[in-house]
Motif scaffolding. Structure first.
Motif, PDB file in Angstrom:
ATOM      1  N   LYS A   1       0.855  -1.189   0.000  1.00  0.00           N
ATOM      2  CA  LYS A   1       0.000   0.000   0.000  1.00  0.00           C
ATOM      3  C   LYS A   1       0.895   1.244   0.000  1.00  0.00           C
ATOM      4  O   LYS A   1       1.706   1.435   0.907  1.00  0.00           O
ATOM      5  CB  LYS A   1      -0.913  -0.006   1.219  1.00  0.00           C
ATOM      6  N   THR A   2       0.724   2.080  -1.031  1.00  0.00           N
ATOM      7  CA  THR A   2       1.692   3.143  -1.305  1.00  0.00           C
ATOM      8  C   THR A   2       1.026   4.508  -1.392  1.00  0.00           C
ATOM      9  O   THR A   2      -0.094   4.634  -1.905  1.00  0.00           O
ATOM     10  CB  THR A   2       2.419   2.857  -2.641  1.00  0.00           C
ATOM     11  N   GLY A   3       1.735   5.521  -0.906  1.00  0.00           N
ATOM     12  CA  GLY A   3       1.311   6.903  -1.068  1.00  0.00           C
ATOM     13  C   GLY A   3       2.451   7.729  -1.636  1.00  0.00           C
ATOM     14  O   GLY A   3       3.621   7.463  -1.350  1.00  0.00           O
ATOM     15  N   ILE A   4       2.127   8.699  -2.480  1.00  0.00           N
ATOM     16  CA  ILE A   4       3.113   9.635  -3.032  1.00  0.00           C
ATOM     17  C   ILE A   4       2.556  11.033  -2.837  1.00  0.00           C
ATOM     18  O   ILE A   4       1.398  11.291  -3.177  1.00  0.00           O
ATOM     19  CB  ILE A   4       3.382   9.376  -4.533  1.00  0.00           C
TER      20      ILE A   4
ATOM     21  N   VAL B   1       5.395   5.488   2.031  1.00  0.00           N
ATOM     22  CA  VAL B   1       5.024   6.792   1.486  1.00  0.00           C
ATOM     23  C   VAL B   1       6.288   7.464   0.978  1.00  0.00           C
ATOM     24  O   VAL B   1       7.306   7.493   1.671  1.00  0.00           O
ATOM     25  CB  VAL B   1       4.347   7.687   2.547  1.00  0.00           C
ATOM     26  N   MET B   2       6.208   7.970  -0.256  1.00  0.00           N
ATOM     27  CA  MET B   2       7.324   8.737  -0.822  1.00  0.00           C
ATOM     28  C   MET B   2       6.915  10.203  -0.865  1.00  0.00           C
ATOM     29  O   MET B   2       5.970  10.574  -1.575  1.00  0.00           O
ATOM     30  CB  MET B   2       7.671   8.228  -2.224  1.00  0.00           C
ATOM     31  N   TYR B   3       7.601  11.026  -0.102  1.00  0.00           N
ATOM     32  CA  TYR B   3       7.277  12.459   0.001  1.00  0.00           C
ATOM     33  C   TYR B   3       8.332  13.228  -0.777  1.00  0.00           C
ATOM     34  O   TYR B   3       9.527  13.155  -0.453  1.00  0.00           O
ATOM     35  CB  TYR B   3       7.276  12.868   1.471  1.00  0.00           C
ATOM     36  N   ASN B   4       7.912  13.938  -1.808  1.00  0.00           N
ATOM     37  CA  ASN B   4       8.860  14.797  -2.521  1.00  0.00           C
ATOM     38  C   ASN B   4       8.538  16.256  -2.262  1.00  0.00           C
ATOM     39  O   ASN B   4       7.404  16.625  -1.966  1.00  0.00           O
ATOM     40  CB  ASN B   4       8.881  14.468  -4.014  1.00  0.00           C
TER      41      ASN B   4
ATOM     42  N   GLU C   1       1.961  19.936   7.897  1.00  0.00           N
ATOM     43  CA  GLU C   1       0.830  19.178   8.433  1.00  0.00           C
ATOM     44  C   GLU C   1       0.689  17.833   7.717  1.00  0.00           C
ATOM     45  O   GLU C   1       0.498  16.795   8.365  1.00  0.00           O
ATOM     46  CB  GLU C   1      -0.455  19.995   8.272  1.00  0.00           C
ATOM     47  N   ILE C   2       0.794  17.846   6.376  1.00  0.00           N
ATOM     48  CA  ILE C   2       0.631  16.600   5.623  1.00  0.00           C
ATOM     49  C   ILE C   2       1.824  15.666   5.847  1.00  0.00           C
ATOM     50  O   ILE C   2       1.665  14.437   5.898  1.00  0.00           O
ATOM     51  CB  ILE C   2       0.440  16.900   4.124  1.00  0.00           C
ATOM     52  N   ALA C   3       3.015  16.230   6.000  1.00  0.00           N
ATOM     53  CA  ALA C   3       4.179  15.386   6.296  1.00  0.00           C
ATOM     54  C   ALA C   3       3.980  14.636   7.618  1.00  0.00           C
ATOM     55  O   ALA C   3       4.256  13.433   7.723  1.00  0.00           O
ATOM     56  CB  ALA C   3       5.444  16.245   6.357  1.00  0.00           C
ATOM     57  N   ARG C   4       3.482  15.353   8.625  1.00  0.00           N
ATOM     58  CA  ARG C   4       3.253  14.705   9.928  1.00  0.00           C
ATOM     59  C   ARG C   4       2.137  13.666   9.834  1.00  0.00           C
ATOM     60  O   ARG C   4       2.218  12.589  10.443  1.00  0.00           O
ATOM     61  CB  ARG C   4       2.910  15.770  10.980  1.00  0.00           C
ATOM     62  N   LEU C   5       1.079  13.970   9.065  1.00  0.00           N
ATOM     63  CA  LEU C   5      -0.031  13.026   8.895  1.00  0.00           C
ATOM     64  C   LEU C   5       0.444  11.755   8.189  1.00  0.00           C
ATOM     65  O   LEU C   5       0.161  10.627   8.640  1.00  0.00           O
ATOM     66  CB  LEU C   5      -1.140  13.700   8.080  1.00  0.00           C
ATOM     67  N   LEU C   6       1.189  11.928   7.075  1.00  0.00           N
ATOM     68  CA  LEU C   6       1.651  10.764   6.318  1.00  0.00           C
ATOM     69  C   LEU C   6       2.667   9.951   7.109  1.00  0.00           C
ATOM     70  O   LEU C   6       2.738   8.724   6.982  1.00  0.00           O
ATOM     71  CB  LEU C   6       2.240  11.221   4.979  1.00  0.00           C
TER      72      LEU C   6
ATOM     73  N   ASN D   1       9.193  31.085   7.353  1.00  0.00           N
ATOM     74  CA  ASN D   1      10.365  31.924   7.120  1.00  0.00           C
ATOM     75  C   ASN D   1      11.589  31.098   6.737  1.00  0.00           C
ATOM     76  O   ASN D   1      12.624  31.641   6.358  1.00  0.00           O
ATOM     77  CB  ASN D   1      10.685  32.740   8.379  1.00  0.00           C
ATOM     78  N   LEU D   2      11.463  29.757   6.849  1.00  0.00           N
ATOM     79  CA  LEU D   2      12.606  28.875   6.615  1.00  0.00           C
ATOM     80  C   LEU D   2      12.147  27.632   5.866  1.00  0.00           C
ATOM     81  O   LEU D   2      11.157  26.996   6.246  1.00  0.00           O
ATOM     82  CB  LEU D   2      13.216  28.456   7.967  1.00  0.00           C
ATOM     83  N   VAL D   3      12.837  27.277   4.783  1.00  0.00           N
ATOM     84  CA  VAL D   3      12.580  26.022   4.082  1.00  0.00           C
ATOM     85  C   VAL D   3      13.329  24.900   4.809  1.00  0.00           C
ATOM     86  O   VAL D   3      14.510  25.033   5.120  1.00  0.00           O
ATOM     87  CB  VAL D   3      13.056  26.097   2.618  1.00  0.00           C
ATOM     88  N   LYS D   4      12.620  23.799   5.077  1.00  0.00           N
ATOM     89  CA  LYS D   4      13.229  22.684   5.797  1.00  0.00           C
ATOM     90  C   LYS D   4      13.245  21.435   4.924  1.00  0.00           C
ATOM     91  O   LYS D   4      12.404  21.256   4.044  1.00  0.00           O
ATOM     92  CB  LYS D   4      12.448  22.391   7.085  1.00  0.00           C
ATOM     93  N   THR D   5      14.182  20.546   5.209  1.00  0.00           N
ATOM     94  CA  THR D   5      14.159  19.221   4.600  1.00  0.00           C
ATOM     95  C   THR D   5      13.094  18.392   5.311  1.00  0.00           C
ATOM     96  O   THR D   5      12.632  18.752   6.410  1.00  0.00           O
ATOM     97  CB  THR D   5      15.514  18.530   4.736  1.00  0.00           C
ATOM     98  N   LEU D   6      12.717  17.271   4.704  1.00  0.00           N
ATOM     99  CA  LEU D   6      11.668  16.453   5.310  1.00  0.00           C
ATOM    100  C   LEU D   6      12.095  15.935   6.683  1.00  0.00           C
ATOM    101  O   LEU D   6      11.298  15.926   7.632  1.00  0.00           O
ATOM    102  CB  LEU D   6      11.327  15.279   4.380  1.00  0.00           C
ATOM    103  N   ASP D   7      13.366  15.509   6.803  1.00  0.00           N
ATOM    104  CA  ASP D   7      13.787  14.931   8.086  1.00  0.00           C
ATOM    105  C   ASP D   7      14.021  15.976   9.175  1.00  0.00           C
ATOM    106  O   ASP D   7      14.334  15.623  10.317  1.00  0.00           O
ATOM    107  CB  ASP D   7      15.015  14.028   7.914  1.00  0.00           C
ATOM    108  N   GLN D   8      13.871  17.250   8.840  1.00  0.00           N
ATOM    109  CA  GLN D   8      13.908  18.291   9.875  1.00  0.00           C
ATOM    110  C   GLN D   8      12.519  18.508  10.482  1.00  0.00           C
ATOM    111  O   GLN D   8      12.359  19.296  11.403  1.00  0.00           O
ATOM    112  CB  GLN D   8      14.448  19.603   9.282  1.00  0.00           C
ATOM    113  N   VAL D   9      11.533  17.757   9.949  1.00  0.00           N
ATOM    114  CA  VAL D   9      10.156  17.869  10.449  1.00  0.00           C
ATOM    115  C   VAL D   9       9.647  16.532  10.980  1.00  0.00           C
ATOM    116  O   VAL D   9       8.994  16.487  12.023  1.00  0.00           O
ATOM    117  CB  VAL D   9       9.229  18.395   9.326  1.00  0.00           C
ATOM    118  N   VAL D  10       9.922  15.440  10.253  1.00  0.00           N
ATOM    119  CA  VAL D  10       9.453  14.120  10.677  1.00  0.00           C
ATOM    120  C   VAL D  10      10.596  13.110  10.549  1.00  0.00           C
ATOM    121  O   VAL D  10      11.604  13.367   9.887  1.00  0.00           O
ATOM    122  CB  VAL D  10       8.252  13.636   9.830  1.00  0.00           C
TER     123      VAL D  10
END
Length: 317
Positions: free
Chosen positions: A4-7, A61-64, A74-79, A147-156
């Protein structure tokens, strides 16, 4: 049983989604192995559909894209909560990507430039989008612009990384095959790319690197078989992970570093500066300064893709 996959597409250009579609006939193999439950760019799903799912219901889940606003976050944390394996797909999710160039400006300066100052702007009332608009009983909201762009692993928490801007389609299939074959490396690994530098897969001839001057690609026609760095073009191949097939180099364009640093390298830009220091021809300080001054826009040259993940992370404002 299919995985089961999400993108999902966060802050980015959408090129990673196109790369997934660009696997040609391999898409049949992907469809055989994976069941897409969530892919907003290609299928009609709503966030409510994901919220209604059980935790860990996605196998992967693959988050780009990077984290640019409150919706991305919000969606990064949900996924993350709904998935067993979270993969950062592409340079923006991996190391910040081109959008992290915004970290050298402030939120306000960006909004002013876009909505008030650009040469083509016609905005006599100086209107800038607001997070909330209320008119009687009507209320509209927009995601908060960070005010700051973050990488995915700086959030989840992120399990694996597929690098590139965009990742080479064949490398995406290679990475996904590791998932459905159950051959994933230790958590935190880069998958779908090699462990050596791009120089190791570059087909150009390399001799003794001694740099006497720097040029931009628009200022010369490079010799087709000679190392671009030895010709004075700033190529980040010595400090960039292999795996792209030297796509840019094969078209006479130096590597910009989108596949990110090698394992254990904290800052790709600093590593490139260190590599350059060892091959500059001048030995006297004045001559070295004159040579370095030939590098146009060093900040965006050395940190074009990796600013958000670098030691600098952002400009002090």
């Amino acid at each position: 049983m299919k995985l089961k996959t999400g993108i999902y597409w966060g802050a980015g250009c959408g090129g990673c989604d196109v790369a997934v579609l660009d696997v040609h006939e391999k898409i049949l193999t992907v469809a055989e192995k994976m069941e897409l439950l969530f892919w907003p760019i290609a299928m009609d799903f709503k966030y409510e559909d994901v919220e209604a799912m059980d935790d860990n219901e996605f196998d992967i889940v693959m988050y780009n894209g990077g984290i640019r606003n409150s919706e991305n976050e919000e969606i990064a944390r949900l996924l993350r909560r709904k998935s067993k394996v979270m993969v950062a797909l592409g340079a923006c999710a991996h190391i910040g990507g081109l959008i992290a160039m915004a970290n050298f400006h402030t939120k306000d300066s960006i909004l002013n430039r876009v909505y008030l100052e650009t040469e083509s702007t016609d905005n006599h009332d100086a209107v800038i989008p607001q997070e909330k608009w209320v008119n009687g009983e009507e209320e509209l909201t927009l995601p908060r612009f960070h005010n700051l762009v973050k990488t995915l692993d700086q959030v989840v928490d992120v399990d694996y990384y597929i690098p590139g801007c965009p990742p080479v389609p064949a490398q995406i299939v290679n990475a996904l095959s590791q998932v459905w074959e159950g051959k994933l490396p230790p958590k935190g690994s880069v998958i779908g790319a090699g462990a050596r530098t791009l120089c190791d897969e570059c087909p150009r001839k390399k001799e003794e690197k001694t740099i006497t001057g720097f040029k931009r690609p628009v200022e010369m026609i490079p010799e087709p078989e000679k190392c671009l760095l030895e010709q004075g073009l700033l190529c980040l191949g010595p400090v960039t992970r292999e795996g792209c097939g030297a796509r840019c180099i094969n078209t006479n364009v130096p590597c910009r570093g989108c596949y990110g640093p090698l394992e254990g390298v904290r800052d790709q830009g600093v590593r490139m500066l260190s590599a350059l220091a060892s091959v500059l021809d001048p030995k006297e300080e004045k001559e070295i300064d004159e040579l370095i001054s030939q590098i146009a826009d060093p900040l965006r040259t050395f940190y074009r893709f990796s600013a958000a993940a670098s030691i600098l992370r952002r400009k002090k404002v």
